[in-house]
Design an enzyme around this catalytic site. Structure first.
Site, PDB file in Angstrom:
ATOM      1  N   CYS A 157     -88.050  85.669 -39.597  1.00  0.00           N
ATOM      2  CA  CYS A 157     -87.146  84.663 -39.038  1.00  0.00           C
ATOM      3  C   CYS A 157     -87.246  83.302 -39.712  1.00  0.00           C
ATOM      4  O   CYS A 157     -86.444  82.409 -39.430  1.00  0.00           O
ATOM      5  CB  CYS A 157     -87.384  84.524 -37.531  1.00  0.00           C
ATOM      6  SG  CYS A 157     -86.759  85.935 -36.593  1.00  0.00           S
ATOM      7  N   SER A 158     -88.221  83.117 -40.589  1.00  0.00           N
ATOM      8  CA  SER A 158     -88.336  81.854 -41.318  1.00  0.00           C
ATOM      9  C   SER A 158     -87.807  81.950 -42.743  1.00  0.00           C
ATOM     10  O   SER A 158     -87.965  81.017 -43.527  1.00  0.00           O
ATOM     11  CB  SER A 158     -89.800  81.391 -41.343  1.00  0.00           C
ATOM     12  OG  SER A 158     -90.245  81.031 -40.054  1.00  0.00           O
TER      13      SER A 158
END
Length: 377
Positions: A157-158
């Site tokens: 998710c980063s």
């Protein structure tokens, strides 16, 4: 002083289909009923737990999500299937992941006033890649007519914020002048739609940003990247074991661990303080106070997480501060993995004034946290 680096354009691909919570709940509950009927004897004997129904109220209370966009919905809502139906494409046809990335990329390029030949690096950063090789980024590079180089990267998710740092560093180092970052997130394919605890979490989307030298930027709206900061800390609380070794391990390709799974309460408890401290430390290093930041474009995973992060940073409840401080797109898009904070930035930035400072921040599996501090020029 090194030449300033700016974000000069963004793009957003939004899939054609939506799934409301009510539609999702109806499909899941039908699936649960079918499973309970099929395994009735084991459930009666106490050797298997019955599946419990989901509800719209449960989903909205747990996450703040009200709907999600998906590329294909019939398979997801089929209680005998419960995952999307995609058609395999021949190798000489643009792949699905590249297709949505090119759509978002062209929007970002138009916003930045850039042609393909002016882009000399393409970074495809997402939670999942459609194939091992050739890199998705290289296929996208060819499709838009870019030069230079391209590569894929995954920090769950980063991925988007991590890629923006790589793009900014490449521009500062002179190895690229104009970089395209794309985040094609087809999360419907890795979500376990048959798990009540997470069947509502994700949605499909693709975002794109153009990162370039300030002296080459021609767009009317530009955001100087004041600084980036990345951090990782190992945790298995968010995990997906699907990979190329599965076949050699003779493991079940449909086993639960081959799709997204998480320990939600542990993630909430551990990631929120990490994210808030990360942002606060990054701002302090650049001489800024959290309360002076005009806007936070946070990762869009869970309403409660964002509320608590903002409360820790500026001492205000998100509801009280309103969406102006940290706008939410989660209710409409659901969790879109690395694209969430970029959607928020794409959709909620035009009202800021010259000189305003904002923070794009993502956090997720790894654990991983990435922050990009920007100032409107």
């Amino acid at each position: 002083m090194s030449e300033a680096v700016v974000i000069s354009g963004t793009g957003l691909y939004r899939p054609p289909h939506t799934i409301s919570n009510a539609e999702l709940v109806e499909a899941f509950n039908r699936y649960a009923d079918l499973q309970n009927a099929q395994h009735a004897s084991e459930i009666a004997a106490g050797t298997r737990a019955a599946l419990t129904h989901s509800s719209v109220e449960f989903i909205e209370k747990a996450s703040g999500i009200k709907q999600r966009y998906v590329i294909e919905k019939s398979g997801v809502l089929d209680p005998t299937r419960m995952y999307p139906r995609f058609e395999e494409r021949p190798d000489d046809q643009l792949s699905l992941m590249a297709e949505i990335a090119v759509d978002a990329a062209r929007q970002a390029m138009a916003a930045a006033g850039k042609q393909g030949h002016q882009i000399d690096a393409v970074l495809c950063a997402a939670a999942n890649m459609q194939r091992a090789y050739p890199a998705m980024a290289i296929e996208i590079q060819q499709a838009i007519g870019a030069g230079g180089y391209g590569f894929d990267m995954n920090v769950a998710c980063s991925s988007a914020t991590f890629a923006i740092e790589q793009a900014a560093n490449a521009v500062r180092a002179g190895t690229a002048r104009c970089v395209l970052v794309v985040n094609p997130e087809i999360t419907s394919a890795h979500l376990e739609w048959r798990d009540r605890d997470c069947h509502f979490i994700f949605g499909d989307v693709c975002t794109a940003v153009i990162v370039e030298r300030a002296d080459t930027a021609t767009s009317a709206e530009q955001w100087e990247i004041l600084g980036t900061k990345l951090a990782t800390q190992f945790s298995s609380n968010i995990r997906n074991n699907f990979g190329f070794l599965n076949r050699s391990e003779d493991s079940d390709p449909l086993a639960r661990d081959k799709t997204f799974q998480q320990e939600g309460r542990k993630v909430f408890k551990e990631v929120v303080p990490l994210a808030a401290a990360h942002i606060e430390g990054h701002l302090a290093a650049l001489g800024h106070q959290p309360a002076a930041v005009r806007r936070y474009w946070l990762h869009q995973a869970n309403l409660g997480m964002n509320q608590l992060v903002i409360k820790k940073l500026v001492g205000q409840d998100l509801a009280g501060a309103g969406s102006d401080v940290a706008p939410l797109i989660l209710d409409e898009y659901a969790n879109t993995a690395s694209a969430g904070s970029i959607i928020a930035f794409h959709a909620h930035r035009t009202d800021l004034a010259r000189g305003d400072v904002g923070v794009i921040c993502s956090f997720g599996a790894g654990y991983s946290i990435g922050s990009v501090i920007v100032k409107k020029r």
